[in-house]
Scaffold this active site. Structure first.
Site, mmCIF file in Angstrom:
data_model
loop_
_atom_site.group_PDB
_atom_site.id
_atom_site.type_symbol
_atom_site.label_atom_id
_atom_site.label_comp_id
_atom_site.label_asym_id
_atom_site.label_seq_id
_atom_site.Cartn_x
_atom_site.Cartn_y
_atom_site.Cartn_z
ATOM 1 C CB SER A 138 -0.892 0.017 1.253
ATOM 2 O OG SER A 138 -1.562 1.251 1.398
ATOM 3 C CE1 TYR A 151 -3.314 -1.859 5.713
ATOM 4 C CE2 TYR A 151 -3.344 0.328 4.733
ATOM 5 C CZ TYR A 151 -3.401 -1.054 4.603
ATOM 6 O OH TYR A 151 -3.549 -1.617 3.357
#
Length: 261
Positions: A138, A151
């Site tokens: 990501s 995250y």
């Protein structure tokens, strides 16, 4: 021509499911892996792929998965999509159980599937010339943002795993590719992150002209796998045009500045 075979994790929805569809359309044999057997069966019926239900955070389940894949024949690619996010808490308010879950599913599960499949990938490379590992991380691995620390940390750790793995495999005919998407509009990722709050999830994408779709990421993965084997795409960062940086997202129509009405 050898029919190449790929293992795709996170195959029950989103980018994983789109990757199974995309690789089948490109002529690959595909084994889809995910926890939800009912979702996998729908994908099998649709695409002709095969599937195995497995929780990648369970070492015994992963060992059984590897054994079943080994019995079915050679493996030429791993596409590691499985992962996820929980919560948008600030560091001081972070839920340690959510942070632990994110580390388990994004980092430890990745290490576990790599360790299990690498001998099979080496076998495929020895027989058919080369093998591939593609990891969907990501842009959250590349830049922090408020409320994203858990995250950010998990995906950054996964990204570092990928970088180290590529160096450790230097000299072997095994490509290691990282695909780092920005804003992708899938049916579950943001909804799960926000605890099932549909209104909040929809607001993330509100007004964004053409966010990325799961199929866009799948197309890039397919290209990376089908590229000439001399080509290794170390890191592919992809974002929608409306998102020029992790923190910079345009909402509303994309318009040329200074142009005539």
């Amino acid at each position: 021509m050898v029919t190449r075979r790929a293992v795709v994790t996170g195959a029950s929805s989103g980018i994983g499911a789109a990757t199974v569809r995309g690789l089948r359309a490109r002529g690959w044999d595909v084994i889809g892996v995910a926890r939800r057997a009912d979702r996998l069966q729908v994908l099998v019926d649709e695409t002709g792929a095969s599937a195995v239900s497995c929780d990648l955070t369970d070492p015994d389940a992963v060992a059984a998965l590897i054994a079943s894949i080994d019995e079915a024949g050679p493996v030429h690619a791993l596409v590691q999509v499985a992962g996820g996010a929980r919560g948008t808490d600030r560091v001081e308010d972070g839920d340690t159980e959510d942070w632990q879950w994110m580390y388990d599913v994004n980092v430890l599960a990745t290490q576990r599937i790599v360790a299990g499949l690498l001998p099979l990938l080496r076998g495929g490379a020895a027989t058919d010339g080369h093998a591939d590992m593609v990891f969907v991380t990501s842009t959250a691995a590349q830049g922090a943002y408020p409320g994203g620390a858990g995250y950010n940390a998990a995906k950054a750790a996964e990204s570092m795993l990928v970088h180290a793995l590529r160096q450790e495999l230097n000299g072997e005919p095994i490509r290691v590719v990282e695909v780092a998407p920005g804003l992708v509009h899938t049916e579950e990722f943001t909804l799960n992150r926000l605890g099932g709050d549909r209104v909040a999830a929809d607001s993330v994408y509100a007004g964004v002209e053409e966010p990325l779709l799961a199929e866009d990421v799948a197309d890039v993965i397919g290209y990376a796998l089908d590229a000439p084997r001399r080509v290794n795409l170390d890191l592919i960062t992809m974002r929608p045009v409306a998102q020029s940086a992790q923190h910079l997202l345009a909402r509303g129509p994309l318009l040329v500045r200074g142009g005539e009405d």
